[in-house]
Structures are given as structure tokens and as C-alpha cells.
Design a protein around this motif. Structure first.
Motif, PDB file in Angstrom:
ATOM      1  N   GLN A 182       0.851  -1.178   0.000  1.00 19.57           N
ATOM      2  CA  GLN A 182       0.000   0.000   0.000  1.00 19.57           C
ATOM      3  C   GLN A 182       0.886   1.227   0.000  1.00 19.57           C
ATOM      4  N   ALA A 183       0.718   2.048  -0.967  1.00 26.35           N
ATOM      5  CA  ALA A 183       1.562   3.230  -1.015  1.00 26.35           C
ATOM      6  C   ALA A 183       0.839   4.407  -0.389  1.00 26.35           C
ATOM      7  N   LYS A 184       1.614   5.244   0.205  1.00 24.43           N
ATOM      8  CA  LYS A 184       1.025   6.409   0.864  1.00 24.43           C
ATOM      9  C   LYS A 184       0.442   7.357  -0.171  1.00 24.43           C
ATOM     10  N   GLY A 185      -0.869   7.408  -0.210  1.00 24.64           N
ATOM     11  CA  GLY A 185      -1.519   8.391  -1.059  1.00 24.64           C
ATOM     12  C   GLY A 185      -1.493   8.080  -2.544  1.00 24.64           C
ATOM     13  N   GLU A 186      -0.614   7.187  -2.954  1.00 26.20           N
ATOM     14  CA  GLU A 186      -0.534   6.939  -4.391  1.00 26.20           C
ATOM     15  C   GLU A 186      -1.467   5.820  -4.824  1.00 26.20           C
ATOM     16  N   GLN A 187      -1.714   5.780  -6.107  1.00 28.36           N
ATOM     17  CA  GLN A 187      -2.658   4.834  -6.664  1.00 28.36           C
ATOM     18  C   GLN A 187      -2.009   3.461  -6.813  1.00 28.36           C
ATOM     19  N   VAL A 188      -2.572   2.478  -6.156  1.00 25.53           N
ATOM     20  CA  VAL A 188      -2.065   1.119  -6.308  1.00 25.53           C
ATOM     21  C   VAL A 188      -3.026   0.315  -7.160  1.00 25.53           C
ATOM     22  N   THR A 189      -2.508  -0.225  -8.223  1.00 29.80           N
ATOM     23  CA  THR A 189      -3.371  -1.050  -9.069  1.00 29.80           C
ATOM     24  C   THR A 189      -2.706  -2.387  -9.340  1.00 29.80           C
ATOM     25  N   THR A 190      -3.485  -3.326  -9.764  1.00 25.94           N
ATOM     26  CA  THR A 190      -2.956  -4.645 -10.076  1.00 25.94           C
ATOM     27  C   THR A 190      -3.280  -4.951 -11.529  1.00 25.94           C
ATOM     28  N   ARG A 191      -2.278  -5.374 -12.257  1.00 22.31           N
ATOM     29  CA  ARG A 191      -2.536  -5.754 -13.649  1.00 22.31           C
ATOM     30  C   ARG A 191      -2.278  -7.242 -13.817  1.00 22.31           C
ATOM     31  N   LEU A 192      -3.261  -7.925 -14.340  1.00 18.98           N
ATOM     32  CA  LEU A 192      -3.083  -9.343 -14.613  1.00 18.98           C
ATOM     33  C   LEU A 192      -2.288  -9.465 -15.903  1.00 18.98           C
ATOM     34  N   VAL A 193      -1.077  -9.938 -15.787  1.00 17.64           N
ATOM     35  CA  VAL A 193      -0.214 -10.022 -16.969  1.00 17.64           C
ATOM     36  C   VAL A 193      -0.560 -11.242 -17.802  1.00 17.64           C
ATOM     37  N   GLY A 194      -0.866 -12.322 -17.125  1.00 19.13           N
ATOM     38  CA  GLY A 194      -1.196 -13.520 -17.880  1.00 19.13           C
ATOM     39  C   GLY A 194      -1.584 -14.666 -16.975  1.00 19.13           C
ATOM     40  N   THR A 195      -2.270 -15.635 -17.536  1.00 18.36           N
ATOM     41  CA  THR A 195      -2.592 -16.863 -16.805  1.00 18.36           C
ATOM     42  C   THR A 195      -2.378 -18.008 -17.773  1.00 18.36           C
ATOM     43  N   LYS A 196      -1.780 -19.056 -17.289  1.00 21.02           N
ATOM     44  CA  LYS A 196      -1.559 -20.219 -18.149  1.00 21.02           C
ATOM     45  C   LYS A 196      -1.350 -21.458 -17.294  1.00 21.02           C
ATOM     46  N   PHE A 197      -1.544 -22.594 -17.889  1.00 24.40           N
ATOM     47  CA  PHE A 197      -1.223 -23.830 -17.195  1.00 24.40           C
ATOM     48  C   PHE A 197       0.176 -24.244 -17.610  1.00 24.40           C
ATOM     49  N   ALA A 198       0.914 -24.773 -16.657  1.00 19.12           N
ATOM     50  CA  ALA A 198       2.290 -25.164 -16.961  1.00 19.12           C
ATOM     51  C   ALA A 198       2.720 -26.264 -16.011  1.00 19.12           C
ATOM     52  N   LEU A 199       3.898 -26.801 -16.253  1.00 23.08           N
ATOM     53  CA  LEU A 199       4.425 -27.821 -15.365  1.00 23.08           C
ATOM     54  C   LEU A 199       5.164 -27.154 -14.221  1.00 23.08           C
ATOM     55  N   LEU A 246       1.180  -2.033  -9.548  1.00 23.49           N
ATOM     56  CA  LEU A 246       1.647  -0.740 -10.033  1.00 23.49           C
ATOM     57  C   LEU A 246       1.347   0.340  -9.016  1.00 23.49           C
ATOM     58  N   VAL A 247       2.278   1.226  -8.850  1.00 23.40           N
ATOM     59  CA  VAL A 247       2.053   2.384  -8.003  1.00 23.40           C
ATOM     60  C   VAL A 247       2.173   3.602  -8.887  1.00 23.40           C
ATOM     61  N   ASP A 248       1.084   4.328  -8.963  1.00 18.13           N
ATOM     62  CA  ASP A 248       1.099   5.506  -9.839  1.00 18.13           C
ATOM     63  C   ASP A 248       1.463   5.105 -11.252  1.00 18.13           C
ATOM     64  N   GLY A 249       1.069   3.911 -11.631  1.00 15.69           N
ATOM     65  CA  GLY A 249       1.349   3.455 -12.980  1.00 15.69           C
ATOM     66  C   GLY A 249       2.738   2.875 -13.172  1.00 15.69           C
ATOM     67  N   HIS A 250       3.577   2.953 -12.131  1.00 19.35           N
ATOM     68  CA  HIS A 250       4.917   2.388 -12.241  1.00 19.35           C
ATOM     69  C   HIS A 250       4.972   1.007 -11.611  1.00 19.35           C
ATOM     70  N   PRO A 251       5.556   0.063 -12.314  1.00 16.17           N
ATOM     71  CA  PRO A 251       5.612  -1.297 -11.773  1.00 16.17           C
ATOM     72  C   PRO A 251       6.398  -1.343 -10.474  1.00 16.17           C
ATOM     73  N   MET A 252       5.875  -2.064  -9.532  1.00 21.44           N
ATOM     74  CA  MET A 252       6.471  -2.088  -8.211  1.00 21.44           C
ATOM     75  C   MET A 252       6.810  -3.488  -7.779  1.00 21.44           C
ATOM     76  N   SER A 253       5.959  -4.418  -8.066  1.00 17.90           N
ATOM     77  CA  SER A 253       6.273  -5.798  -7.738  1.00 17.90           C
ATOM     78  C   SER A 253       5.627  -6.719  -8.745  1.00 17.90           C
ATOM     79  N   LEU A 254       6.279  -7.844  -8.917  1.00 18.28           N
ATOM     80  CA  LEU A 254       5.788  -8.854  -9.843  1.00 18.28           C
ATOM     81  C   LEU A 254       5.450 -10.084  -9.032  1.00 18.28           C
ATOM     82  N   GLN A 255       4.248 -10.566  -9.169  1.00 21.34           N
ATOM     83  CA  GLN A 255       3.822 -11.698  -8.363  1.00 21.34           C
ATOM     84  C   GLN A 255       3.423 -12.846  -9.255  1.00 21.34           C
ATOM     85  N   ARG A 256       4.048 -13.983  -9.047  1.00 21.09           N
ATOM     86  CA  ARG A 256       3.651 -15.185  -9.781  1.00 21.09           C
ATOM     87  C   ARG A 256       3.007 -16.129  -8.781  1.00 21.09           C
ATOM     88  N   SER A 257       1.788 -16.509  -9.065  1.00 23.45           N
ATOM     89  CA  SER A 257       1.081 -17.417  -8.166  1.00 23.45           C
ATOM     90  C   SER A 257       0.904 -18.753  -8.858  1.00 23.45           C
TER      91      SER A 257
END
Lengths: 252, 252
Positions: B96-113, B138-149
DNA sequence: GCGCGACGGTGTTCTAGAACACCAAGGGGT
DNA sequence: ACCCCTTGGTGTTCTAGAACACCGTCGCGC
């Protein structure tokens, strides 16, 4: 931030160069995103070899002040931004090792004048008196973290009467003053250990470490204690066990 | 862990040397605390200059595999130990960023080994199929972390029907499968970004970053999802706000 | 017995230069 | 119009060696 205090007073050339560049960046002479002069020219302008200049750049890159890109150039990095992490608790200083013996050793307690950071954090005037507690956390007898706690003198004078070598600080605060820590604000960053901390932790001077600075507040919102914890970065990886009794605004 | 994948296939000499030494340490040929041969002899034995050898040692020191001490020698570092931190919650990925816009972008989903780490963590057989979700914070439109689930295929097939671009994962898990994450185990370490992660985060390949690996368990103790989060180390400092509703065995 | 200064071993800083790898952009061919 | 490949600029790797700084220890002098 400077990190390496030389006994001999002699500062390596590349440290000085890094210092100059650091200043140019902080003074705004070089804006974020701007490209530095190329390495060969920089080297020449500092009257130094390419290799030496590169060592300076290496320092700055590790501090995230610049970013070097092969084939492109050397750029001033974007300024640091603080980010909040939701729902994070006790990071450092409150450690538990799996199965191993965790002990706390009280290294010393003394009254001293607060430095800027401390007096700001505790909402005291400049140069206020504070009680400084220095504690070492040991795992299996090996030093693991060094914690310096700063308390406003009035609180400190009461707390210091407790047998702090045996009584946890939060316990002394509660029993003697009825103070219960209700909330806190913590900043975690990566630093290099100064000579004194390194010695206590039996590390090299300049070794990388986590530094956690925490201000704890009592129920009324009054700051009670400022903690500064150092954990050497080597031989530590952090694993955590999480239990969500109530998971609120999780974005996961 | 290797970090730098070379397009040209050409690996710098000092990387190879570091690799050899790394192996000697991991194979136990060099035990923790042991002193390496001195730099000049090592350089000669690798048929390389002192400067080049030192670059290799630099790599190893940054990985905390060795420790150099001026005037003393170069030593194999103590082995890594995992330490638990009490009461720590959601470190990465949930920011959570102070005051800035936090958004999440789904980059992709796929099945894999699943690779080793993933299948181990999820308690699956080797090479099991998993759903891979890649999300960018993304924070303020800038990428901040990449999460692979990574989710086991059966769970994944159900979850993937939700509009994951809009629905938080934990919500989809709860609504579609009645799964509520009750506990988790997380490991945080410092790594260098590989090419692909670096690209997504618009960083340099090899840039330092936090890597958080987390396994989340449902009420019954069944692993539900494995998360791997990358947060570039530059331009980030971490600050946290803590609220102790009930503070248990605090050692502070 | 104790302190302190010299010494040998080890890591660190620096030079001067050569060759290589990476990137973006421009020019030529198809 | 498009693609490739050359070219210039930039960071990266490496050499061979010299001088310096740090640390522990040994031995001399008091």
C-alpha cells in the motif's frame, strides 16, 4: 551511509569520487533519469583510471543512486520512495529461531543526548536527554541482532530501576509506568555496519545489514520508545509463519 | 541464482571462477569458517590476474558465501540459517503506497508444469500441472512488484473461470471453492532479477530485488497457492504501521 | 612481566591500456 | 515499405604490475 571509517584517515580515491557524484545527484545538479557523462570522460575528468572510476560507480549503484546500462550509459536512478506494507508486524529485534536457544544480553544502559533522528521520532526538542539501552540477541550463543532502544529521560529514569537484564523492556514499561505499546511505525532499510555495531555483532565493519527503526506509541499516542535494530545480512534468511485470524483488505 | 544470462553465450571469466569456488563450498570441500588460499595464489591457480580474481570474490561476497577480511584472509561464511520472525504478516505483494494509486494488472494466466520448488511447496508430484498467474502491482502506474502465483491444476481450473483481472485471487478462492487461507509460510531473500522478471518490472537484468516465496494453507492444512513475489530493491524503502490488538510473547 | 615496534602475510587500491559486448540509429538492398 | 547489417558510442572484462593498509605475532627493551 558512508560506511567505512578508515583508521588511517586515508580515504580511497574511488570513495571520494563517489562522494562527489553523490553530492551532484543530491544537489539536483544531476536529475533523476539524467545520463552521466560516459565513463572514459568521467575518469579523465577525475584524473583517474577507468577501473578506478568504475569502482566509484559500483558504490553508487549498490546504493541505488545510479543505474548502469551496457551499451546505453549511466543514469541517475529514480528517487527513493517509501512504501507501506499492510499488516506487517514485528520485523526485527523480536526473533525466534527454530529450536535454537534465543537469549538477550543487556550490553549497556546509559543516559545520553538524543541525535536528530531520535529526538524527532520521540517528539523531543533537539539535544534532549534519553536513556539508551543496548541489547544483543543471541542465537545459540552467536550474536544475531543488536538493538538500541532510546527512551525519553523521564520514562527512562523510571524504567532503569527495573532489573533490565532479566525483565523485558515492555514488561518494565507496563509494570512501572502502566505504559502499553499500542501501535508503532517501523522503517526497514539496508545499511552497512559501522565499526561499533560490527564489533558488537562480531562482523566486519561495513558488512551489509538490515536496519530497522521503530517508534512505539502508547495508547494515548505518546511516543514511548525508539528502537534501532541491526541484523547482519549474512548467514540470515528470513522465514515467516503467518496466521490470519482475520484477514482484512487483502489484495492477494 | 546464477543471475546473468548472457545472450552471446560468453560468460565472463570471473563468473566461471566464482562458479568453481561456489561449488567447492557447496560440495563441502571448503567448510564454513575455513580460510581460502590467498588471493595471489588463487589468481595464479586460475591463471588470471589478481583484479579478475577479486571480481569473482566480490560476487561470492555479495552472495554471503565468503567473507573477506583485510589483513586476515578470505573465509567461507557460516551456512545460512533460517530464522523465524514472530508475528510478521504479509510482507510483499500486498503493498500500500502512501496516497498513491495502487493497481494490479493481470499479466497472464496459463497452465504449466511445476518446477521443483513449486511442486515441493504445494505437495505435488514432480512435474505436476499448475495454474500460473502473473500479476503486476503498479504504483502511480509504475511497476512495483511482480507476483507469480501457482495453484494446483484442480484448484486452478475452477479459479480461472473467475474474472481474475477484476477479482482478487483470495476472493475467487473463497467464492468458487470455499477456500479460505488460514496460514502461510514465507521466505524472504535477496536475489538478482532474471531477464524476464526484469523486463516486466522495467529494470535492468540482474538488478537486486527482494524475493518472497510464500505457501498459503487452507483451514485443513492443505496447500492452496504458492506465491513468488519480486520487488526491485531500488527506489524502495519499507515503512510499516503496526497495531497491536493483543501483544503476546513479545521479547521486546 | 609488560608494552611496543618491526615484520610477514593478506587484502585493497590504483595505473595504463587493449579487446570485447551491447544498444540504438542510419543506410543500403530487396 | 521492410529488413538487415554496419557503424559509433557506451559499458564490461581482462592484463601485469606496483604501492599501500590492515592484522596478528614475535621479540626486543624496559
Amino acid at each position: 551511509m558512508n560506511g567505512s571509517v578508515r583508521v588511517n584517515g586515508r580515504v580511497p580515491r574511488y570513495h571520494r569520487i563517489a562522494e562527489v557524484l553523490r553530492e551532484r545527484i543530491h544537489e539536483g545538479e544531476l536529475r533523476p533519469g539524467a545520463r552521466l557523462d560516459n565513463q572514459r570522460r568521467l575518469a579523465k575528468s577525475f584524473g583517474v583510471t577507468l577501473m578506478t572510476l568504475r569502482q566509484a560507480l559500483e558504490l553508487l549503484e549498490r546504493e541505488h543512486l545510479i543505474s548502469r546500462r551496457h551499451g546505453l550509459g549511466t543514469f541517475v536512478a529514480a528517487p527513493s520512495i517509501d512504501y507501506d506494507i499492510l499488516q506487517l508486524r514485528r520485523f526485527a529485534g523480536d526473533l525466534q529461531a527454530k529450536g535454537e536457544q534465543v537469549t538477550t544480553r543487556l550490553v549497556g544502559t546509559k543516559f545520553a543526548l538524543a541525535d536528530h533522528r531520535v529526538s524527532d521520532a520521540l517528539g523531543l526538542g533537539p539535544g534532549a536527554r534519553v536513556l539508551v539501552l543496548e541489547r544483543l540477541r543471541l542465537v545459540d550463543g552467536h550474536p544475531m541482532s543488536l538493538q538500541r532502544s532510546f527512551l525519553p529521560a523521564p520514562i527512562g529514569e523510571e524504567v532503569v530501576r527495573a532489573d533490565l537484564a532479566r525483565t523485558p523492556l515492555h514488561r518494565a514499561l507496563e509494570v512501572r509506568l502502566g505504559l502499553v505499546v499500542e501501535s508503532a511505525r517501523e522503517t526497514v532499510s539496508a545499511v552497512r555496519l559501522e565499526r561499533s555495531e560490527a564489533r558488537e555483532l562480531s562482523c566486519r565493519t561495513g558488512a551489509p545489514a538490515f536496519e530497522s527503526e521503530r517508534v512505539s506509541y502508547a495508547a494515548g499516542g505518546a511516543p514511548v520508545v525508539f528502537d534501532r535494530v541491526f541484523i547482519p545480512g549474512d548467514r540470515f534468511r528470513i522465514t515467516r509463519e503467518l496466521h490470519y485470524e482475520s484477514l482484512q483488505g487483502a489484495t492477494s
